[in-house]
Design a protein around this motif. Structure first.
Motif, PDB file in Angstrom:
ATOM      1  N   GLU A 185     -19.969 -14.539   8.834  1.00 20.29           N
ATOM      2  CA  GLU A 185     -18.834 -14.338   8.549  1.00 20.29           C
ATOM      3  C   GLU A 185     -17.810 -14.199   9.653  1.00 20.29           C
ATOM      4  OE1 GLU A 185     -19.568 -10.526   6.605  1.00 20.29           O
ATOM      5  OE2 GLU A 185     -19.856 -11.198   4.722  1.00 20.29           O
ATOM      6  N   MET A 242     -16.743 -17.797  10.469  1.00 18.71           N
ATOM      7  CA  MET A 242     -15.934 -18.178   9.431  1.00 18.71           C
ATOM      8  C   MET A 242     -14.424 -17.551   9.297  1.00 18.71           C
ATOM      9  SD  MET A 242     -18.499 -18.811   5.951  1.00 18.71           S
ATOM     10  CE  MET A 242     -19.191 -17.276   5.991  1.00 18.71           C
ATOM     11  N   LEU A 268     -14.086 -14.395   8.213  1.00 20.53           N
ATOM     12  CA  LEU A 268     -13.965 -13.575   7.324  1.00 20.53           C
ATOM     13  C   LEU A 268     -14.050 -12.043   7.817  1.00 20.53           C
ATOM     14  CD1 LEU A 268     -16.368 -15.004   4.508  1.00 20.53           C
ATOM     15  CD2 LEU A 268     -13.807 -14.977   4.605  1.00 20.53           C
ATOM     16  N   PRO A 281      -7.035 -18.456  10.284  1.00 22.39           N
ATOM     17  CA  PRO A 281      -7.514 -17.765   9.163  1.00 22.39           C
ATOM     18  C   PRO A 281      -8.554 -18.680   8.698  1.00 22.39           C
ATOM     19  CG  PRO A 281      -5.228 -18.719   8.601  1.00 22.39           C
ATOM     20  CD  PRO A 281      -5.606 -18.806   9.969  1.00 22.39           C
ATOM     21  N   PRO A 282      -9.586 -18.411   7.731  1.00 23.02           N
ATOM     22  CA  PRO A 282     -10.612 -18.864   7.161  1.00 23.02           C
ATOM     23  C   PRO A 282     -10.310 -20.234   6.509  1.00 23.02           C
ATOM     24  CG  PRO A 282     -10.572 -16.721   6.430  1.00 23.02           C
ATOM     25  CD  PRO A 282      -9.228 -16.950   7.203  1.00 23.02           C
ATOM     26  N   GLU A 283      -9.184 -20.314   5.694  1.00 21.72           N
ATOM     27  CA  GLU A 283      -8.990 -21.791   5.217  1.00 21.72           C
ATOM     28  C   GLU A 283      -8.683 -22.721   5.998  1.00 21.72           C
ATOM     29  OE1 GLU A 283      -7.235 -18.792   4.802  1.00 21.72           O
ATOM     30  OE2 GLU A 283      -5.063 -19.010   4.456  1.00 21.72           O
ATOM     31  N   ILE A 304     -14.821 -24.911   6.802  1.00 23.75           N
ATOM     32  CA  ILE A 304     -16.107 -24.716   6.848  1.00 23.75           C
ATOM     33  C   ILE A 304     -16.381 -24.398   5.510  1.00 23.75           C
ATOM     34  CG2 ILE A 304     -17.968 -23.045   7.602  1.00 23.75           C
ATOM     35  CD1 ILE A 304     -16.376 -22.310   9.988  1.00 23.75           C
ATOM     36  N   SER A 305     -17.403 -25.200   4.895  1.00 25.23           N
ATOM     37  CA  SER A 305     -17.771 -24.656   3.516  1.00 25.23           C
ATOM     38  C   SER A 305     -18.828 -23.791   3.580  1.00 25.23           C
ATOM     39  CB  SER A 305     -18.167 -25.826   2.618  1.00 25.23           C
ATOM     40  OG  SER A 305     -17.094 -26.536   2.192  1.00 25.23           O
ATOM     41  N   TYR A 306     -19.099 -22.872   2.546  1.00 27.12           N
ATOM     42  CA  TYR A 306     -19.857 -21.673   2.709  1.00 27.12           C
ATOM     43  C   TYR A 306     -20.425 -21.561   1.208  1.00 27.12           C
ATOM     44  CZ  TYR A 306     -20.715 -16.615   2.760  1.00 27.12           C
ATOM     45  OH  TYR A 306     -21.601 -15.384   2.932  1.00 27.12           O
TER      46      TYR A 306
END
Lengths: 261, 367
Positions: free
Chosen positions: B44, B47, B49, B68-70, B74-76
């Motif tokens: 987290e 990423m 988060l 920010p995460p987007e 990174i795919s999760y």
């Protein structure tokens, strides 16, 4: 064992049966005073139609405003950590524990402050107006809306919002495309119950807007007026209308399609 | 690809890090650790988060610590998969493509590839993802994570809820994805078998820290700390003291073990733990000649107990000279051939090349 189970179930079901019987008695007792001729005659009167329209419009308006404010507020309480959150979370419940009469008094008194006077000076008047009814209803129902929506948002798995973020959504897009659709059923239920509470609101509305027939008299305040003048046919007609609307709303809640979430 | 420098974060009273990690293009790293070690928290924080308390995260040379995460691309795949129940299978898979503005034709072509790779053709038109089986949900969630074409894929215990057969199928699929699509994978798990099977490198995380990073053999046979050794189920760990240092640098222990590997700064009198995995212990059969590597660390013992597992047996052997118990693991076929019973006498060899040594710190505890 089986016998004990049956006794247990019976003990649990008995209060439910008694409660349903009591409610049926309350509703059914109206039939002793109800006559279709009176009902049709009463419903044809202008001030009753005005009260119905006023109640429907004001409840809808106050619900829309309450839900628009409650959605982000409830989401913030459900998801965002901020200083004093517990205090805010408790404070927001104030209108739920305060009697509506007291809430109405608070609204009226606040109109006598400098801010109220300033608003009056620029032409915004709330006491004894249609806007006053909306404000009174809003004040009573917004806390219910926030509470219901907070519970709804808490049930949405935050992991789904996080996955949406990692799949390219901004925080707002994630809210729009994941949180709101997943909370759809709870939001609809909150809207319906907020509206139901608003249309039945009496105490704060009477304090703020009064009971002027054809102007600020809503369905509940018209019932009060009719009863205070011993106009039974009129009171029964209004009660029947209110019961009809309430039952429609309650069954509406049950009809909201089950969310796949 | 991804570089983590001195990353720390907190959740309640738990502190993660500081963690340093460097992961190259198309590599596969498994982070292995017990429940509550901070594995998910680490993902987290990487990423975005969770806010990093200190440290830096670099992806492809760009410092992404505060973005920010987007925007980290990174795919999760989380443990609970988090499929969107209000969307059908296809809409779930295409969700990322839609929001990452992947060209429609490209998205459709990738969709076709993933449907082939993950065998999803039969369910792609299903509207209710909640009615899918566990394995199907897993494959849909994996396809959703892969469709935007990520260079980095984070997996958080993705197979923990699946039965063994489906888990194995998906593990094989993951290896193919890593090889065919060149996706760099960071996979956290508490399952040792999974970690060793999938990871090119393995990092062991205990109590919020990466205690050891290395390849399979390094982690499996040469634990660098007692908590790693304990976590990796090393049954034969013995507290002892260095008695002498041989000319070749190997250590001779007070408990008669010789040829144990040395460590930096080793001195006579050091308190150490010396260990060996139970499957690395050799049973010496008197009628067979033995090579030079098996002529050291020979101990006579008696079978005290025999524990049967799925494909192996463990003999609990009591060493006659010291009274110490040693676990010896044998495959079922060898056990059938040897036919040992409780009370039988035998000779075992602790092969020197399979031994490991850890200098004991004050708080270390051997099991």
């Amino acid at each position: 064992m089986l016998r004990r189970d049956t006794i247990f179930k019976g003990a649990m079901l008995l209060p439910l049966v008694v409660l349903c019987g009591y409610f049926l008695l309350l509703v059914g007792s109206q039939s002793a005073f109800f006559s279709m001729t009176d009902f049709l005659e009463q419903i044809g009167q202008k001030d009753i139609r005005s009260a119905i329209a006023l109640s429907l419009i004001a409840a809808t308006a106050s619900t829309v405003i309450a839900v628009i404010i409650a959605i982000p507020a409830a989401y913030a309480l459900a998801r965002i950590d901020f200083p004093g959150k517990r205090l805010v979370d408790t404070f927001i419940d104030l209108p739920m524990v305060l009697t509506p009469i007291a809430l109405g008094t608070l609204i009226l008194m606040s109109w006598n402050t400098s801010i109220g006077r300033l608003l009056s000076d620029i032409g915004i008047t709330l006491p004894f107006t249609f806007a006053g009814i909306i404000l009174a209803q809003f004040t009573v129902v917004v806390a219910i809306s926030v509470r219901m929506l907070k519970a709804t948002f808490e049930q949405v798995d935050p992991r789904q919002e996080q996955v949406a973020r990692l799949l390219g959504c901004s925080a707002f897009e994630s809210f729009l495309h994941v949180t709101l659709p997943l909370a759809r059923r709870g939001i609809l239920a909150a809207i319906i119950l907020t509206w139901a509470r608003a249309i039945g609101e009496f105490g704060a509305t009477v304090m703020v807007a009064g009971t002027a027939r054809g102007q600020t008299a809503t369905l509940p305040s018209s019932i009060y007026l009719a009863m205070s003048m011993a106009d039974l046919p009129r009171a029964v007609t209004l009660v029947v209308i209110l019961i009809g609307i309430s039952l429609l709303v309650l069954f509406g809640v049950r009809m909201v399609p089950e969310s796949r979430g | 690809m991804i570089r983590i420098e001195q990353l720390t974060t907190r959740q309640g009273s738990f502190t993660l890090g500081p963690i340093d990690l460097d992961l190259g293009e198309s590599s596969y790293l498994t982070i292995l650790g017990p429940s509550g070690a901070g594995k998910t928290l680490f993902l987290e924080a990487c990423m975005g988060l969770l806010t990093a308390h200190s440290g830096r995260v670099w992806i492809n040379g760009t410092d992404v610590t505060h973005i920010p995460p987007e925007q980290r691309h990174i795919s999760y795949l989380p443990q609970d998969l988090a499929l969107f129940p209000h969307l059908g299978v296809k809409e779930n898979i295409l969700f990322g493509a839609r929001h990452r503005k992947v060209d429609k034709e490209l998205a459709e072509s990738r969709l076709g590839e993933l449907l082939d790779l993950l065998d999803l053709h039969g369910i792609v038109n299903r509207h209710d993802v909640t009615s899918l089986s566990g394995g199907e949900k897993q494959r849909v969630a994996l396809a959703r994570a892969l469709l935007p074409g990520p260079r980095l894929l984070f997996l958080d215990e993705p197979f923990s809820a699946l039965d063994a057969t489906i888990r194995r199928q998906l593990q094989v699929s993951l290896r193919e994805i890593n090889r065919q699509l060149g996706v760099t994978i960071l996979h956290v798990t508490h399952d040792q078998e999974e970690a060793f099977m999938l990871g090119e490198r393995i990092a062991v995380m205990i109590a919020g820290r990466l205690r050891q990073i290395g390849d399979r053999d390094n982690i499996y046979y040469q634990p660098e700390s007692l908590d790693v050794a304990n976590f990796l189920r090393n049954q034969n760990i013995y507290d002892t003291t260095v008695a002498a240092i041989a000319a070749d640098g190997s250590l001779q222990m007070e408990n008669s073990i010789t040829g144990a590997p040395s460590y930096p700064g080793a001195q006579v009198g050091d308190h150490v733990a010396v260990g060996i995995r139970s499957e690395e212990i050799v049973i010496i059969r008197s009628n067979k000649p033995i090579g030079p590597e098996l002529q050291q660390n020979l101990f006579d013992g008696t079978v005290k107990d025999i524990l049967a597992f799925g494909g192996t047996h463990t003999l609990i052997v009591e060493v006659l000279s010291t009274g110490t118990c040693v676990d010896v693991e044998l495959p079922n076929c060898a056990m059938r051939d040897l036919g040992y019973n409780i009370g039988d006498e035998l000779q075992i060899c602790l092969r020197r090349h399979s031994l490991w040594t850890i200098k004991k710190e004050v708080n270390d505890v051997a099991v």
